[in-house]
Design a protein around this motif. Structure first.
Motif, PDB file in Angstrom:
ATOM      1  N   LYS A 146       0.889  -1.069  -0.106  1.00  0.00           N
ATOM      2  CA  LYS A 146      -0.094  -0.166   0.069  1.00  0.00           C
ATOM      3  C   LYS A 146       0.846   1.156  -0.074  1.00  0.00           C
ATOM      4  N   SER A 147       2.000   1.214   0.866  1.00  0.00           N
ATOM      5  CA  SER A 147       2.843   2.279   1.107  1.00  0.00           C
ATOM      6  C   SER A 147       3.475   2.887  -0.274  1.00  0.00           C
ATOM      7  N   GLU A 183       7.277   3.897   7.590  1.00  0.00           N
ATOM      8  CA  GLU A 183       6.729   5.036   7.198  1.00  0.00           C
ATOM      9  C   GLU A 183       7.515   6.245   7.806  1.00  0.00           C
ATOM     10  N   LYS A 209      -1.957   6.386  13.940  1.00  0.00           N
ATOM     11  CA  LYS A 209      -1.245   7.403  13.682  1.00  0.00           C
ATOM     12  C   LYS A 209      -1.714   8.833  14.025  1.00  0.00           C
ATOM     13  N   ARG A 210      -2.670   9.190  14.172  1.00  0.00           N
ATOM     14  CA  ARG A 210      -3.414  10.373  14.234  1.00  0.00           C
ATOM     15  C   ARG A 210      -3.300  10.473  15.875  1.00  0.00           C
ATOM     16  N   MET A 265       4.745   1.171  10.480  1.00  0.00           N
ATOM     17  CA  MET A 265       4.682   2.491  10.866  1.00  0.00           C
ATOM     18  C   MET A 265       6.139   3.180  10.956  1.00  0.00           C
ATOM     19  N   TYR A 274      -4.700   1.597  11.673  1.00  0.00           N
ATOM     20  CA  TYR A 274      -3.485   2.028  11.394  1.00  0.00           C
ATOM     21  C   TYR A 274      -3.599   3.495  11.494  1.00  0.00           C
ATOM     22  N   GLU A 275      -4.482   4.177  10.492  1.00  0.00           N
ATOM     23  CA  GLU A 275      -4.503   5.588  10.331  1.00  0.00           C
ATOM     24  C   GLU A 275      -5.099   6.230  11.637  1.00  0.00           C
ATOM     25  N   ALA A 276      -5.895   5.434  12.468  1.00  0.00           N
ATOM     26  CA  ALA A 276      -6.528   6.081  13.756  1.00  0.00           C
ATOM     27  C   ALA A 276      -5.182   6.220  14.735  1.00  0.00           C
ATOM     28  N   PRO A 316     -13.769  10.572  11.033  1.00  0.00           N
ATOM     29  CA  PRO A 316     -12.255   9.969  11.411  1.00  0.00           C
ATOM     30  C   PRO A 316     -11.998  10.185  12.787  1.00  0.00           C
ATOM     31  N   LEU A 331      -6.258  -1.085   7.951  1.00  0.00           N
ATOM     32  CA  LEU A 331      -5.849   0.365   7.589  1.00  0.00           C
ATOM     33  C   LEU A 331      -6.789   1.423   8.261  1.00  0.00           C
ATOM     34  N   VAL A 332      -7.725   1.195   8.656  1.00  0.00           N
ATOM     35  CA  VAL A 332      -8.588   2.168   9.503  1.00  0.00           C
ATOM     36  C   VAL A 332      -7.916   2.211  10.890  1.00  0.00           C
TER      37      VAL A 332
END
Length: 360
Positions: free
Chosen positions: A9-10, A329, A293-294, A326, A289-291, A265, A286-287
């Motif tokens: 994905k990255s 990234e 990160k934030r 992570m 993962y993004e949460a 989100p 992915l949800v």
């Protein structure tokens, strides 16, 4: 979960498609390999021949059909109707294939109307008579005769789209003419197919409430498939409240659930609820993962969103996997904050893997 999945994905986000493809094909788990190949195929949408070749490598028919439908949509949106039809014809599931053909015909109508011409020859679109047969019935306002497609009725722009319907070949649509409303009387495959076609027509015409009422009378899985489609249309209109109500009626809602998460989100009370009906594991991960990160590592949030990882060892491995992704990234972006989050996530995963419960 193969640790190479989010790497794919990255890499795709960085437009490194060949590298992503090589890693995707090296994934040993067939399920995750198929999902990675789907993403790579979609990334090659500007090169239809290559995209379709990659999509055909997908082993699971459901994921392959999903990829082909997505490609058909992307090709149609780009105006490549020949490639869109080729992708749609490869779909094995009848219902999914019909939806793909409908998407192609709708974008074809939009393209012709935007040209502002009285007729378009099939040769200009690189289409043939056989292609038109697959697209019948043509959207309301289009007629086909002697190798030409002609706007034959008034088509009203609605937020950049067109009002669609069904028009018999070579005939003007009579005022108020519509197929008879279906009735439900037992399980009958032919009748179910007619009802679903009627509901899809209502959806295309924008009569979402009537479509919703009829869809509720169908058996699963047709009922959920159509209701989810209706829910997505309500979201496109900005009617989040009705889309939420439809979501509540569904057992599974991969597309609608993911779309609603995208609208909220930051709402960590809603995210676990939406995820409870998202069965696509890649979307779920992915949800999360993004949460993370934030907001950073929050044990209670991870506990509520990773309930599907039923044993501690599996849960710990998933968190460590996310931590490694992570970290990669963070290295690429030079984000020190992300590096710290990765370390916290890894430590939590290690603790759980060794037998400690997540704190409530």
């Amino acid at each position: 979960m193969d640790t190479k999945l989010l790497t794919v994905k990255s890499l795709l986000a960085e437009r490194k498609r060949e590298e992503a493809l090589n890693i995707a094909e090296d994934i040993t788990d067939r399920y995750w390999r198929d999902y990675a190949l789907k993403w790579v195929a979609e990334a090659y949408a500007e090169n239809p021949e290559r995209a379709l070749e990659i999509a055909q490598r997908i082993v699971a028919s459901t994921i392959r059909d999903e990829a082909l439908r997505s490609l058909s949509y992307l090709f149609s949106k780009a105006g490549n109707f020949k490639a869109a039809l080729e992708a749609a014809r490869m779909i094995t599931n009848q219902f999914t294939r019909k939806k793909a053909f409908r998407t192609v015909s709708n974008y074809l109508a939009k393209s012709i109307i935007q040209k502002g011409v009285s007729e378009v020859r099939l040769s200009e679109l690189d289409l043939t008579d056989r292609d038109i047969e697959d697209l019948k019935p043509l959207p309301y306002g289009l007629a086909y005769k002697d190798g030409k497609i002609m706007p034959g009725a008034k088509i009203l722009p609605i937020k950049g789209e067109m009002k669609m319907g069904i028009i018999p070949r070579f005939e003007k649509r009579l005022e108020g003419r519509t197929p008879p409303k279906p009735v439900f009387a037992g399980e009958n495959t032919e009748k179910t197919e007619y009802v679903s076609e009627y509901i899809l027509k209502l959806i295309d015409e924008g009569d979402l409430e009537e479509a919703r009422k009829l869809a509720k009378g169908l058996a699963e899985p047709m009922r959920s498939a159509l209701l989810e489609e209706i829910g997505m249309r309500y979201l496109e209109r900005g009617n989040v409240e009705t889309a939420e109500k439809i979501f509540e009626e569904l057992v599974r809602a991969d597309m609608l659930g993911a779309a609603l998460i995208g609208l909220h989100p930051e709402d960590e009370n809603r995210i676990p609820y939406y995820l409870s009906k998202v069965y696509n594991p890649a979307t779920r991960l992915l949800v999360i993962y993004e949460a993370t990160k934030r907001k950073g590592v929050r044990e209670d949030f991870l506990r509520r969103t990773l309930l599907w990882a039923t044993d501690e060892w599996k849960l710990g491995r998933i968190l460590k996997f996310l931590a490694f992704e992570m970290l990669n990234e963070a290295k690429r972006t030079g984000d020190d904050g992300l590096r710290k989050t990765s370390k916290s996530l890894f430590e939590l995963g290690k603790r759980i893997e060794n037998g400690s419960f997540i704190k409530s």
